[in-house]
Design an enzyme around this catalytic site. Structure first.
Site, PDB file in Angstrom:
ATOM      1  N   GLU B  49       0.535  -1.408  -0.465  1.00 38.74           N
ATOM      2  CA  GLU B  49       0.031   0.113   0.194  1.00 38.74           C
ATOM      3  C   GLU B  49       0.773   1.220  -0.089  1.00 38.74           C
ATOM      4  OE1 GLU B  49      -3.397   1.483   2.766  1.00 38.74           O
ATOM      5  OE2 GLU B  49      -3.431  -1.241   3.083  1.00 38.74           O
ATOM      6  N   ASP B  60      -5.947   9.688   9.172  1.00 35.86           N
ATOM      7  CA  ASP B  60      -4.506   9.210   9.599  1.00 35.86           C
ATOM      8  C   ASP B  60      -4.531  10.152  11.480  1.00 35.86           C
ATOM      9  OD1 ASP B  60      -3.586   7.656   8.302  1.00 35.86           O
ATOM     10  OD2 ASP B  60      -3.752   9.501   6.509  1.00 35.86           O
ATOM     11  N   TYR B 174     -11.399  -4.176   3.605  1.00 37.52           N
ATOM     12  CA  TYR B 174     -10.582  -3.620   4.258  1.00 37.52           C
ATOM     13  C   TYR B 174     -10.877  -3.301   5.759  1.00 37.52           C
ATOM     14  CZ  TYR B 174      -6.441  -0.939   6.340  1.00 37.52           C
ATOM     15  OH  TYR B 174      -5.051  -0.238   6.878  1.00 37.52           O
TER      16      TYR B 174
END
Ligand code: PLP
Lengths: 387, 253
Positions: B49, B60, B174
Site C-alpha cells: 500500500e 490518519d 479492508y
C-alpha cells in the site's frame, strides 16, 4: 438534485466510519427538529437565553457620511456576542434529545467555541473544543471564557494551526467518540447534513431581519443585503429569506488577506477552484496538485480555505455576488463603525461593513442591510497590535 | 481476478496471513523509498500500500500524518509516484495499491489517474474519504483501467452497509480494527471478532484487518476470521528509528 447537494456542491466525502453518526444525525433532524417538544424549547431558548429577536439598527451618521441608507442586523447583541449561539443551542438541544452527553466543537475565532460552551453548560453536557494553536494565542479572551464555562480547550499544533486543522482534529476525535458525542459543527459547511442543519438554525437571522426591515421601511425590502463569509453560516442565515426576492442584491464578503496579488487570503469563491475537503465538494484554496493552501485573514473567524457548499452554489448560479475586502479595509471599518455609531464590530463582521464603506459610490441612495455577525471585544488585542 | 485478491489467496494457500505493509510515497526519503519497497516485496508482502500524501489526512493518526507531511515538503506528488512506478513496472511480485484522499486524485483527473495506475502496474485504490454514497463516479472512472476501489468498513458498519459495499467489491475488503485513526494500539477491541464474522458472511473476497497492528502476536485471536494484515504506523516508526523493512518483516514470516 442528489441528496445533500446544492447544485454540484456538497456531499458526504468522509470516512465510512463517520457515516453511521452522520446518518444518525440526519434521522434525528427529520424526527426531532419538527417536533413540538424541540420547537417550543428552542424558541424559548432563543428568546430567554439568546435575547432574540435581535434588533435591526439604523446608522444615521454613517448613512450621511456614505450617502446611502445603512442598517445593521445586530447578531452582536446575542448572548455570548455572535450569531454562533443560534446554531449551538439548536445543535446542543438536538444532541441532548438524541441522548448524547458531550458536545465536541472546532473553533477559529473562538466565538463558536464559546457558544458551544454556553450550550453545554445550559444543557448540562460536557464540552470539548479544538482550536488551532495560532488562534489560541490570537483569541485568548475567548479561550478564557470557554474554560470558565467548563469546556476543555485543546490547542491543535498540526498543519497551519488554524481553523482547518481544528476541524481535522475534531473529526478525528468524533471517529473515536461517536457513541456519546455530538460534533457541534460551527458553520454551514462540512459533510451533509451539517450545511442544511446549520442553515436551519441560522435562518432566524433573515426571517427576523426581513420582517423588521419591512416594518421600519413602509413595506419596502432592502436593496442590498450583505454578510461576511468564513465557512458561511452567518451569511447563509442572513441570505436565506431574501433569496426568493429578485429585487434584493445579495453580497457575500470574503477576506482578501493583505490584498496583494498572490498573498495568502481566505477568498475561495473569488480565488479558489473546485475540490473536496472536510466532507464536501466546494470551492477551495488549493495547489494544482490538490493540496490545501494556508489561508489568511486578520479576522480569525474568516481564516479558512474552504466555504459552505450552498455559497458555492449561489456563486455558480449568480444569485449572490461574492466580493473581497482586505485586512486594512476591515480595520478601517472596525474603527469607523466604532467612532461613528458607537458599535465595535468583530473583525469578521468588519469585512461586511467595509463593503458598504468601500463601495459607497456605487451604492449611492440605496438601502443596505449588513449582518453584524458579532462584537469586537475579542479582537481588541489584534487591533491594538496593529495600530 | 484482481491481482490483489490472487496474491492474498496465494498466501492463504500456504496457510499464512497475507501481509500488506503501508508506506507513504517518498518516505523516509525520495531514494530510500524505492529501496524499502524492494525489501518489502522481497520479504513476501502480498500487497504493498503506497500512501499518496495529502495536507489534511483526517483518517490518519500522528505517525502517518507526520510522515505524509514530510513527504509533501519534499515535493512528492502523484506525478513523482507514477514516474517511479512506471520505471519499475514488472519488478514487484506484490500487487500494488495506492491509498490517499480524494482531492489530489480529483485534481489529477480521474481518467488520467486510472490510466496512469494501469501504466504503472497499480491494481487497487483506497480513498479514505469516499464512502459508498459518493463512490460511483470514481468506480466508473477506474473500471476501464482495472483498478479496484477497496472498501473500508469497521466496527460500526451495519450488515446493510456491508452489503452495499460487497455488491461490487473487488480485491479485498479492508476492516478497520478501531473506531479512530491509524496508529499503533496496545490491544485491539474484542468486539472485532464478532464484526469480522459478520463481514465474512457477506464478503466473498478476502478480508484484511488494519489500523493499530504492530506485531503478529496480536493476530492470533483473529485466526480464521481474517486473511490479511495491514500495518503502517509500526513500519513507519521502525524505519524512522533507523531500521530496515527487511528486519520489520522477519517476525511475520
Ligand atoms: C463574529 C463572527 N462572524 C463571522 C464568522 C464567520 O463564520 P461564518 O461564515 O460561519 O458565519 C465568525 C467565525 O468565527 C465570527 O466569529
Amino acid at each position: 438534485m442528489k441528496k445533500g447537494y446544492f447544485g454540484d456542491f456538497g456531499g458526504q466525502f468522509i470516512p465510512e466510519l463517520l457515516m453511521p453518526p452522520l446518518l444518525e444525525l440526519e434521522q434525528a433532524m427529520q424526527a426531532i427538529l419538527p417536533s413540538e417538544a424541540f420547537q417550543s424549547r428552542f424558541t424559548a431558548m432563543l428568546k430567554e437565553n439568546v435575547g432574540r429577536p435581535s434588533a435591526i439598527t439604523h446608522c444615521p451618521n454613517l448613512s450621511r457620511d456614505l450617502g446611502l441608507d445603512l442598517w445593521l442586523k445586530r447578531e452582536d447583541l446575542n448572548h455570548s456576542g455572535a450569531h454562533k449561539i443560534n446554531n449551538t443551542l439548536g445543535q446542543g438541544l438536538l444532541a441532548k434529545m438524541m441522548g448524547k452527553t458531550t458536545l465536541l466543537a472546532e473553533t477559529g475565532a473562538g466565538m463558536h467555541g464559546v457558544a458551544t460552551a454556553v450550550a453545554a453548560a445550559m444543557l448540562d453536557m460536557k464540552c470539548l473544543v479544538y482550536m488551532g494553536a495560532t488562534d489560541v494565542v490570537r483569541q485568548a479572551p475567548n479561550v478564557n471564557r470557554m474554560r470558565l464555562m467548563g469546556a476543555e480547550v485543546v490547542a491543535v499544533e498540526s498543519g497551519t494551526k488554524t481553523l482547518k486543522d481544528a476541524i481535522n482534529e475534531a473529526l478525528r476525535r468524533w471517529l473515536s467518540d461517536q457513541e456519546t458525542t455530538h460534533y457541534c459543527f460551527g458553520t454551514a459547511a462540512g459533510p451533509h447534513p451539517f450545511p442544511t442543519l446549520v442553515r436551519e438554525f441560522q435562518q432566524v437571522i433573515s426571517r427576523e431581519a426581513r420582517q423588521q426591515f419591512l416594518e421600519r421601511n413602509n413595506n419596502r425590502l432592502p436593496d442590498v443585503v450583505v454578510a461576511c463569509v468564513g465557512g458561511g453560516s452567518n451569511a447563509i442565515g442572513m441570505f436565506h429569506h431574501f433569496v426568493p426576492d429578485p429585487s434584493v442584491s445579495i453580497v457575500g464578503v470574503e477576506a482578501a488577506g493583505t490584498g496583494e496579488p498572490g498573498c495568502d487570503n481566505s477568498a475561495p469563491l473569488n480565488l479558489g477552484t473546485d475540490g473536496i475537503l472536510h466532507g464536501m465538494k466546494t470551492k477551495l484554496l488549493q495547489s494544482p496538485q490538490g493540496q490545501i493552501l494556508p489561508s489568511h485573514s486578520i479576522a480569525p473567524g474568516l481564516d479558512y480555505p474552504g466555504v459552505g457548499p450552498e455559497h458555492a452554489h449561489l456563486h455558480a448560479t449568480g444569485r449572490a455576488t461574492y466580493v473581497t475586502i482586505n485586512d486594512a479595509q476591515a480595520i478601517n471599518a472596525f474603527m469607523t463603525l466604532s467612532r461613528r455609531e458607537g458599535i465595535i464590530p468583530a473583525l469578521e463582521s468588519s469585512h461586511a461593513v467595509a463593503y458598504a464603506i468601500e463601495h459607497c459610490a456605487q451604492l449611492k441612495g440605496k438601502s443596505v442591510l449588513v449582518c453584524l455577525s458579532g462584537r469586537g471585544d475579542k479582537d481588541m488585542a489584534i487591533v491594538d497590535s496593529i495600530l | 481476478m484482481n491481482p490483489m485478491q490472487s496474491k492474498i489467496e496465494a498466501a492463504m494457500a500456504k496457510g499464512k496471513v497475507a501481509l500488506i505493509p503501508f508506506l507513504p510515497a517518498g518516505f523516509p526519503s525520495r531514494d530510500q523509498f524505492w529501496k524499502e519497497l524492494e525489501q518489502l516485496d522481497a520479504a513476501g508482502a502480498a500487497v504493498i500500500e503506497i500512501g499518496m500524501p495529502f495536507s489534511d489526512p483526517v483518517a490518519d493518526g500522528p505517525v502517518v500524518e507526520k510522515a505524509s507531511l514530510k513527504c509533501l515538503e519534499d515535493g512528492i506528488d502523484l506525478a513523482w509516484i507514477f514516474e517511479g512506478l512506471k520505471a519499475r513496472k514488472g519488478s514487484f511480485n506484490a500487487a500494488l495499491l495506492l491509498m490517499g484522499y480524494l482531492n489530489p486524485v480529483y485534481q489529477y483527473g480521474l481518467d488520467a489517474f486510472g490510466a496512469d495506475c494501469a501504466a504503472a502496474g497499480v491494481s487497487g485504490l483506497i480513498i479514505a474519504d469516499l464512502p459508498h454514497e459518493e463512490s460511483g463516479f470514481v468506480k466508473q472512472a477506474m473500471a476501464p483501467h482495472n483498478v479496484a476501489l477497496v472498501p473500508l468498513i469497521g466496527l460500526n458498519t451495519s450488515l446493510d452497509r456491508m452489503r452495499l459495499y460487497a455488491e461490487d467489491a473487488q480485491g479485498f475488503c479492508y476492516f478497520v480494527s478501531v473506531l479512530g485513526t491509524t496508529g499503533q494500539r496496545e490491544s485491539l477491541p474484542e468486539r472485532i471478532r464478532e464484526k469480522l464474522a459478520e463481514a465474512r458472511s457477506i464478503f466473498t473476497i478476502p478480508i484484511a484487518l488494519g489500523f493499530g497492528i504492530k506485531h503478529p502476536d496480536q493476530l492470533a485471536s483473529f485466526a480464521g476470521l481474517m486473511d490479511a494484515a495491514v500495518f503502517g504506523s509500526a513500519l513507519i516508526t521502525h524505519i524512522a528509528t533507523g531500521h530496515t523493512s527487511t528486519q520489520f518483516m522477519e517476525p511475520w514470516q
